[in-house]
Design a protein around this motif. Structure first.
Motif, PDB file in Angstrom:
ATOM      1  N   SER A   1     -21.506  -9.800  -1.647  1.00 35.36           N
ATOM      2  CA  SER A   1     -20.650  -8.617  -1.488  1.00 35.36           C
ATOM      3  C   SER A   1     -21.472  -7.381  -1.147  1.00 35.36           C
ATOM      4  N   LEU A   2     -22.655  -7.271  -1.725  1.00 32.70           N
ATOM      5  CA  LEU A   2     -23.530  -6.153  -1.396  1.00 32.70           C
ATOM      6  C   LEU A   2     -24.019  -6.274   0.042  1.00 32.70           C
ATOM      7  N   ARG A   3     -24.354  -7.474   0.454  1.00 34.18           N
ATOM      8  CA  ARG A   3     -24.853  -7.694   1.812  1.00 34.18           C
ATOM      9  C   ARG A   3     -23.774  -7.409   2.858  1.00 34.18           C
ATOM     10  N   MET A   4     -22.522  -7.789   2.559  1.00 32.87           N
ATOM     11  CA  MET A   4     -21.423  -7.551   3.506  1.00 32.87           C
ATOM     12  C   MET A   4     -20.931  -6.111   3.458  1.00 32.87           C
ATOM     13  N   GLY A   5     -21.330  -5.358   2.455  1.00 29.68           N
ATOM     14  CA  GLY A   5     -20.912  -3.969   2.340  1.00 29.68           C
ATOM     15  C   GLY A   5     -19.593  -3.778   1.630  1.00 29.68           C
ATOM     16  N   GLU A   6     -19.050  -4.822   1.015  1.00 32.17           N
ATOM     17  CA  GLU A   6     -17.783  -4.700   0.281  1.00 32.17           C
ATOM     18  C   GLU A   6     -17.961  -3.977  -1.041  1.00 32.17           C
ATOM     19  N   LEU A   7     -19.139  -4.065  -1.613  1.00 32.25           N
ATOM     20  CA  LEU A   7     -19.397  -3.535  -2.953  1.00 32.25           C
ATOM     21  C   LEU A   7     -20.472  -2.465  -2.873  1.00 32.25           C
ATOM     22  N   ASP A   8     -20.208  -1.344  -3.493  1.00 32.03           N
ATOM     23  CA  ASP A   8     -21.172  -0.255  -3.549  1.00 32.03           C
ATOM     24  C   ASP A   8     -22.151  -0.528  -4.696  1.00 32.03           C
ATOM     25  N   PRO A   9     -23.462  -0.428  -4.453  1.00 26.31           N
ATOM     26  CA  PRO A   9     -24.431  -0.715  -5.524  1.00 26.31           C
ATOM     27  C   PRO A   9     -24.283   0.201  -6.739  1.00 26.31           C
ATOM     28  N   ILE A  10     -23.887   1.425  -6.514  1.00 30.90           N
ATOM     29  CA  ILE A  10     -23.711   2.363  -7.641  1.00 30.90           C
ATOM     30  C   ILE A  10     -22.511   1.946  -8.489  1.00 30.90           C
ATOM     31  N   ASP A  11     -21.436   1.497  -7.824  1.00 31.57           N
ATOM     32  CA  ASP A  11     -20.270   1.000  -8.566  1.00 31.57           C
ATOM     33  C   ASP A  11     -20.627  -0.229  -9.393  1.00 31.57           C
ATOM     34  N   LEU A  12     -21.434  -1.104  -8.826  1.00 29.24           N
ATOM     35  CA  LEU A  12     -21.860  -2.294  -9.563  1.00 29.24           C
ATOM     36  C   LEU A  12     -22.678  -1.907 -10.793  1.00 29.24           C
ATOM     37  N   GLU A  13     -23.556  -0.956 -10.612  1.00 31.93           N
ATOM     38  CA  GLU A  13     -24.418  -0.513 -11.718  1.00 31.93           C
ATOM     39  C   GLU A  13     -23.615   0.160 -12.826  1.00 31.93           C
ATOM     40  N   ASN A  14     -22.580   0.894 -12.440  1.00 27.84           N
ATOM     41  CA  ASN A  14     -21.788   1.650 -13.418  1.00 27.84           C
ATOM     42  C   ASN A  14     -20.517   0.933 -13.860  1.00 27.84           C
TER      43      ASN A  14
ATOM     44  N   GLU B   1     -10.616   1.872 -10.492  1.00 32.14           N
ATOM     45  CA  GLU B   1     -11.279   3.159 -10.741  1.00 32.14           C
ATOM     46  C   GLU B   1     -12.792   2.988 -10.806  1.00 32.14           C
ATOM     47  N   ALA B   2     -13.249   1.899 -11.427  1.00 35.10           N
ATOM     48  CA  ALA B   2     -14.692   1.656 -11.541  1.00 35.10           C
ATOM     49  C   ALA B   2     -15.320   1.305 -10.196  1.00 35.10           C
ATOM     50  N   LEU B   3     -14.523   0.769  -9.283  1.00 36.32           N
ATOM     51  CA  LEU B   3     -15.036   0.360  -7.964  1.00 36.32           C
ATOM     52  C   LEU B   3     -14.517   1.266  -6.850  1.00 36.32           C
ATOM     53  N   ARG B   4     -14.239   2.508  -7.153  1.00 32.88           N
ATOM     54  CA  ARG B   4     -13.585   3.400  -6.201  1.00 32.88           C
ATOM     55  C   ARG B   4     -14.406   3.667  -4.937  1.00 32.88           C
ATOM     56  N   ASN B   5     -15.731   3.534  -4.971  1.00 29.99           N
ATOM     57  CA  ASN B   5     -16.566   3.784  -3.798  1.00 29.99           C
ATOM     58  C   ASN B   5     -16.810   2.528  -2.967  1.00 29.99           C
ATOM     59  N   SER B   6     -16.315   1.403  -3.405  1.00 32.98           N
ATOM     60  CA  SER B   6     -16.532   0.146  -2.703  1.00 32.98           C
ATOM     61  C   SER B   6     -15.535   0.002  -1.546  1.00 32.98           C
ATOM     62  N   ARG B   7     -15.996  -0.610  -0.471  1.00 30.63           N
ATOM     63  CA  ARG B   7     -15.169  -0.752   0.725  1.00 30.63           C
ATOM     64  C   ARG B   7     -13.951  -1.637   0.466  1.00 30.63           C
ATOM     65  N   TYR B   8     -14.110  -2.687  -0.350  1.00 28.46           N
ATOM     66  CA  TYR B   8     -12.985  -3.581  -0.632  1.00 28.46           C
ATOM     67  C   TYR B   8     -11.846  -2.818  -1.303  1.00 28.46           C
TER      68      TYR B   8
ATOM     69  N   PRO C   1     -17.963  -0.916 -16.006  1.00 27.34           N
ATOM     70  CA  PRO C   1     -17.866  -0.940 -17.477  1.00 27.34           C
ATOM     71  C   PRO C   1     -18.172  -2.323 -18.064  1.00 27.34           C
ATOM     72  N   PRO C   2     -19.003  -2.367 -19.108  1.00 28.38           N
ATOM     73  CA  PRO C   2     -19.375  -3.657 -19.701  1.00 28.38           C
ATOM     74  C   PRO C   2     -18.192  -4.425 -20.285  1.00 28.38           C
ATOM     75  N   TYR C   3     -17.189  -3.727 -20.818  1.00 24.94           N
ATOM     76  CA  TYR C   3     -16.065  -4.452 -21.406  1.00 24.94           C
ATOM     77  C   TYR C   3     -15.259  -5.180 -20.320  1.00 24.94           C
ATOM     78  N   LEU C   4     -15.159  -4.589 -19.137  1.00 25.11           N
ATOM     79  CA  LEU C   4     -14.462  -5.269 -18.049  1.00 25.11           C
ATOM     80  C   LEU C   4     -15.287  -6.432 -17.509  1.00 25.11           C
ATOM     81  N   LYS C   5     -16.588  -6.242 -17.451  1.00 27.52           N
ATOM     82  CA  LYS C   5     -17.465  -7.324 -16.989  1.00 27.52           C
ATOM     83  C   LYS C   5     -17.383  -8.515 -17.940  1.00 27.52           C
ATOM     84  N   ARG C   6     -17.324  -8.225 -19.234  1.00 33.87           N
ATOM     85  CA  ARG C   6     -17.196  -9.290 -20.241  1.00 33.87           C
ATOM     86  C   ARG C   6     -15.881 -10.049 -20.059  1.00 33.87           C
ATOM     87  N   ARG C   7     -14.813  -9.343 -19.774  1.00 34.16           N
ATOM     88  CA  ARG C   7     -13.517  -9.994 -19.562  1.00 34.16           C
ATOM     89  C   ARG C   7     -13.529 -10.854 -18.303  1.00 34.16           C
ATOM     90  N   LEU C   8     -14.199 -10.376 -17.262  1.00 40.15           N
ATOM     91  CA  LEU C   8     -14.312 -11.182 -16.042  1.00 40.15           C
ATOM     92  C   LEU C   8     -15.175 -12.418 -16.277  1.00 40.15           C
TER      93      LEU C   8
END
Length: 129
Positions: free
Chosen positions: A83-96, A43-50, A98-105
């Motif tokens: 991932s940003l360079r290859m277009g797999e990851l949307d920069p807005i999704d990366l910016e938004n 859900e947090a990465l819904r705009n990303s190509r991957y 969730p910090p709790y998921l990033k901490r778990r990763l």
């Protein structure tokens, strides 16, 4: 303590078992993330190509694939440049993201890194014995 006494001690057993125990914890935690938090990550990465390409099958392809998917998402979030360079990851999704998921990763990636470094250190110690 002489070297022969050290090689027969309990300290050596725990020193050698450490990376194995860390690997078990890392795999277990990664499976926990794939079963309980993969939906929130998608859900947090819904705009990303991957996620657009693979989102419908994420978490449904088996045990090994679940581990690989969490590793891929962790790599995309924690080291986003490629991932940003290859277009797999949307920069807005990366910016938004969730910090709790990033901490778990970060935790699961840190466990893997610590286990690999520990294993490398043990290999060097055994080589120079």
């Amino acid at each position: 303590m002489t070297i022969e006494e050290f090689w027969k001690s309990w300290l050596l057993i725990w020193l050698l078992a450490g990376p194995i125990l860390i690997a078990i914890v890392a795999v277990t935690y990664s499976l926990y993330l794939s079963h309980h938090h993969l939906g929130a990550m998608k859900e947090a990465l819904r705009n990303s190509r991957y996620i657009y390409l693979w989102g419908s099958s994420l978490g449904k392809r088996g045990l090994i694939w679940s581990l690989l998917e969490i590793s891929k998402i962790a790599g995309m979030i924690l080291m986003p440049r490629a991932s940003l360079r290859m277009g797999e990851l949307d920069p807005i999704d990366l910016e938004n993201f969730p910090p709790y998921l990033k901490r778990r990763l970060k935790v699961v990636t840190g466990l893997i890194v610590v286990g690999v470094i520990w294993l490398a250190a043990i290999s060097v110690l055994i080589e120079f014995e």
